[in-house]
Write a protein that holds these residues in place. Structure first.
Motif, short mmCIF file in Angstrom:
data_model
loop_
_atom_site.label_atom_id
_atom_site.label_comp_id
_atom_site.label_asym_id
_atom_site.label_seq_id
_atom_site.Cartn_x
_atom_site.Cartn_y
_atom_site.Cartn_z
N ARG A 207 0.85 -1.20 0.00
CA ARG A 207 0.00 0.00 0.00
C ARG A 207 0.88 1.25 0.00
O ARG A 207 1.93 1.28 0.65
N LYS A 208 0.43 2.26 -0.72
CA LYS A 208 1.11 3.55 -0.78
C LYS A 208 0.19 4.62 -0.21
O LYS A 208 -0.95 4.75 -0.65
N ASP B 280 -4.09 9.03 3.14
CA ASP B 280 -4.99 8.07 2.54
C ASP B 280 -4.21 7.12 1.62
O ASP B 280 -3.15 7.47 1.09
N ILE B 281 -4.76 5.92 1.43
CA ILE B 281 -4.13 4.93 0.56
C ILE B 281 -4.47 5.28 -0.88
O ILE B 281 -5.64 5.25 -1.29
N VAL B 282 -3.46 5.61 -1.64
CA VAL B 282 -3.67 6.01 -3.03
C VAL B 282 -3.38 4.87 -4.00
O VAL B 282 -3.80 4.91 -5.15
N GLU B 283 -2.65 3.86 -3.55
CA GLU B 283 -2.32 2.74 -4.43
C GLU B 283 -2.19 1.47 -3.58
O GLU B 283 -1.62 1.49 -2.49
N GLY C 176 8.41 -11.32 -4.19
CA GLY C 176 8.50 -9.93 -4.63
C GLY C 176 8.40 -8.93 -3.51
O GLY C 176 8.48 -7.73 -3.75
N GLY C 177 8.22 -9.40 -2.26
CA GLY C 177 8.14 -8.48 -1.14
C GLY C 177 9.52 -8.13 -0.60
O GLY C 177 10.55 -8.54 -1.13
N TRP C 178 9.54 -7.37 0.47
CA TRP C 178 10.81 -6.97 1.08
C TRP C 178 10.55 -6.56 2.53
O TRP C 178 9.42 -6.33 2.96
#
Length: 635
Positions: free
Chosen positions: A312-313, A320-323, A331-333
């Motif tokens: 989440r971005k 607010d969460i925009v993406e 693919g995580g980190w």
């Protein structure tokens, strides 16, 4: 019975000729174990058992227990039931399943190879209720002594296996009978039956004979027949105890396929650039346990767990969460903030740190077998065999190491890492010879020469208990008494039988499931593998008179007085402790230390204060006050 014992002949090895030498790159694909598929099991009941109806009932009950056990443990396996030497050929359950199979005369298929379900088990239970009268009417027994063509019955079972409709990893035919031979030794049918044994060996079908009598003669027919099926040596034939075989069959303790029985494969490092390929197995038979199922309380649906990684971005201004999107685990980190500097660590980097060492075993040195204790109660043992499929020549080198350890009475100390991300453990490789110990029902799964893997405990797993300060109150016995009790312990000692030990929790769960699903009530009286108390009493009966001579007769505890019928009050209390023992100050101090002065009566407490501390107290005092007074004076 040799069929279970010699079943490991497929895994036993001879280094003189059992070595794979090939440079083909395609060999690895062919030698990979096939774990996909199902196990198929066909019970064949000899109709001659019906003449001795008690044996017939026992055979039906064995199949019943195996069906229920299979339904609870693994209902995906295929099970079929066939009656041999019958006069009639009655249609089976789901008769349409035999469209491509010709059922010969004097054989009846009661249940084709099918997955177990509640309806199938209930159908068999209904048959058992009417078997005493219905079996003779529906099936009957063939004439001429009750012997039909044994080879035709085997051909029918082979057709059932071939038309099962599934990929089978193992096929087992279990024959329950009380006849020493299906045909006279001078008949042509006798030779045809022996010839059919090679067909079973070629089809890789395991034949298991379960005698329904305790005294069974294998010599006329089955000794040679079983040897041909297993492609073994007739001189090495060693029959098993029929009673034990019936017990194992009831508990569904049949041999698993060797590829499925292997726990894993790793390389044993003997030195720089010197490896051998090995596999390890369970040393004892594993108890089948039901799988855990999580259900929702509302609708009893099965809970399915899934791990999802969401990224989440957030907006810096509105937060607010925009993406938002989903990524794979790779693919995580992981992000760590060191001041104003963010550091990202990928899962691949973490796995690289976790996998510093590849799974395997490394030889550290050798120790004398005499330094190894008889038992380490730390972790279940495993058994190790060589495997030439990974590295050619492993069996020869493994055999040389085994012979050297046996000749010099040494054990090998190794470092073992069973799988990735696991904790390395120190183990001892104890060389053992093939063959089952005489009278030991907890036989290893595999027979032959190999190494027993014994897990060594760390320092934190070993406890030192000082028994000098333990239970010091009247804890003295003469040397003769200690020797007598050592004999009693030796008489009452029983061998560990893993196949008979039952988890009481699993046993209670099984009884509840049977009561709910099949309306079968079982007596849950605790562990079914506990020894018989009457037999234990018979073992120590000759030693008990010696105990009375050394320790004397046990004094009977005084009984409480019955309450008076006139008053209806309570009986007078009997002193809980011997007054003579209370005259010793050490005994009183021990009672105070153990916080057991409350077992004394008020009169005894008053007597303790007067005798040992010269304190006179009234009898009207409260008991707790007297106890506190004694403790204060002792301190």
């Amino acid at each position: 019975m040799a069929s279970i014992r010699s079943s490991a002949s497929t895994t036993n090895w001879n280094p003189s000729y059992d070595v794979l030498c090939s440079d083909s790159e395609d060999d690895d694909d062919e030698t990979k174990p096939n774990y996909k598929g199902r196990e198929a099991l066909i019970f064949v009941l000899d109709a001659n058992l019906y003449e001795e109806y008690e044996r017939f009932v026992v055979a039906l009950d064995i199949v019943r227990k195996a069906l229920i056990s299979g339904l609870l443990v693994n209902s995906k396996d295929l099970i079929g039931i066939v009656f041999a030497n019958t006069a009639k050929n009655t249609d089976p359950y789901e008769a349409s399943s035999l469209d491509n199979i010709v059922v010969p005369p004097n054989c009846a298929v009661f249940l084709p190879l099918r997955e177990l379900s509640k309806s199938i088990v209930e159908h068999y239970l209904r048959f058992m209720e009417t078997a005493e009268q219905g079996f003779g009417v529906d099936y009957g027994i063939v004439g001429n002594g009750g012997n039909s063509d044994f080879s035709v019955m085997l051909r029918l079972c082979i057709n059932l296996f071939e038309n099962a409709g599934y990929n089978l990893v193992s096929s087992t035919l279990v024959y329950l009978t009380d006849r020493a031979t299906p045909h006279p030794t001078t008949s042509n049918l006798y030779q045809r039956a022996l010839q059919k044994a090679k067909d079973l060996e070629g089809k890789e079908i395991e034949f298991q004979l379960v005698p329904m009598v305790d005294e069974f003669d294998y010599e006329p027919f089955y000794k040679e027949f079983l040897t041909l099926v297993e492609d073994g040596d007739i001189e090495a034939f060693d029959p098993r105890n029929p009673e034990e075989l019936r017990t194992l069959l009831s508990d569904r303790k049949l041999r698993q396929n060797v590829l499925r029985r292997s726990l894993g494969h790793f390389k044993l490092s003997l030195g720089p650039d010197l490896f051998i390929s090995v596999q390890y197995y369970n040393y004892f038979r594993a108890r089948f346990m039901p799988r855990k199922v999580r259900l929702l309380r509302k609708d009893n649906s099965i809970v399915q767990q899934k791990r999802v990684i969401m990224v989440r971005k957030q907006s810096q201004e509105t937060m607010d969460i925009v993406e938002e999107h989903q990524v794979k685990q790779s693919g995580g980190w992981y992000e760590i903030n060191l001041g104003d500097m963010p550091i990202r660590i990928t899962p691949e980097q973490i796995n690289r740190v976790r996998n510093l060492h590849a799974p395997g075993m490394m030889l550290l040195g050798f120790k004398s077998i005499s330094e190894m204790p008889e038992n380490w109660y730390y972790k279940p043992q495993n058994f190790m065999y060589p495997d030439d499929k990974g590295i050619s020549g492993s069996k020869r080198l493994f055999r040389a190491l085994w012979e050297r350890c046996m000749a010099r009475e040494k054990i090998a100390i190794c470092l073992l890492m069973r799988k990735r991300k696991s904790i390395p453990r120190y183990v001892a490789l104890l060389p053992v010879e093939g063959g089952d110990p005489e009278g030991d029902t907890s036989r290893p799964l595999l027979s032959g020469d190999g190494f027993k893997i014994i897990y060594l405990p760390f320092a934190k797993h070993i406890r030192n208990i000082d028994f000098t300060d333990w239970n010091t109150m009247q804890n003295e016995a003469p040397e003769e008494g200690v020797q007598v009790f050592e004999k009693i312990v030796g008489k009452l000692r029983t061998k560990f039988q893993s196949n008979l030990l039952v988890d009481p929790t699993v046993e209670a769960l099984q009884s509840n499931i049977l009561a709910l699903a099949l309306n079968i009530k079982t007596d849950s009286a605790g562990l079914s593998g506990m020894p018989d108390t009457k037999r234990q009493d018979e073992r120590i009966a000759k030693i008990l008179p010696r105990l009375n001579e050394i320790f004397g007769e046990d004094a009977e505890s005084p009984k409480k007085r019955a309450a008076s019928a006139k008053t209806g009050g309570n009986a007078t209390k009997v002193p809980k402790l011997d007054v003579d023992s209370l005259k010793q100050l050490n005994y009183v101090e021990q009672l105070a230390k153990n916080d057991t002065l409350s077992s004394c009566t008020i009169a005894q407490l008053c007597d303790i204060l007067k005798t040992h501390f010269d304190v006179q107290v009234p009898l009207r005092s409260k008991k707790q006050d007297l106890i506190d007074r004694v403790k204060d004076l002792i301190d």
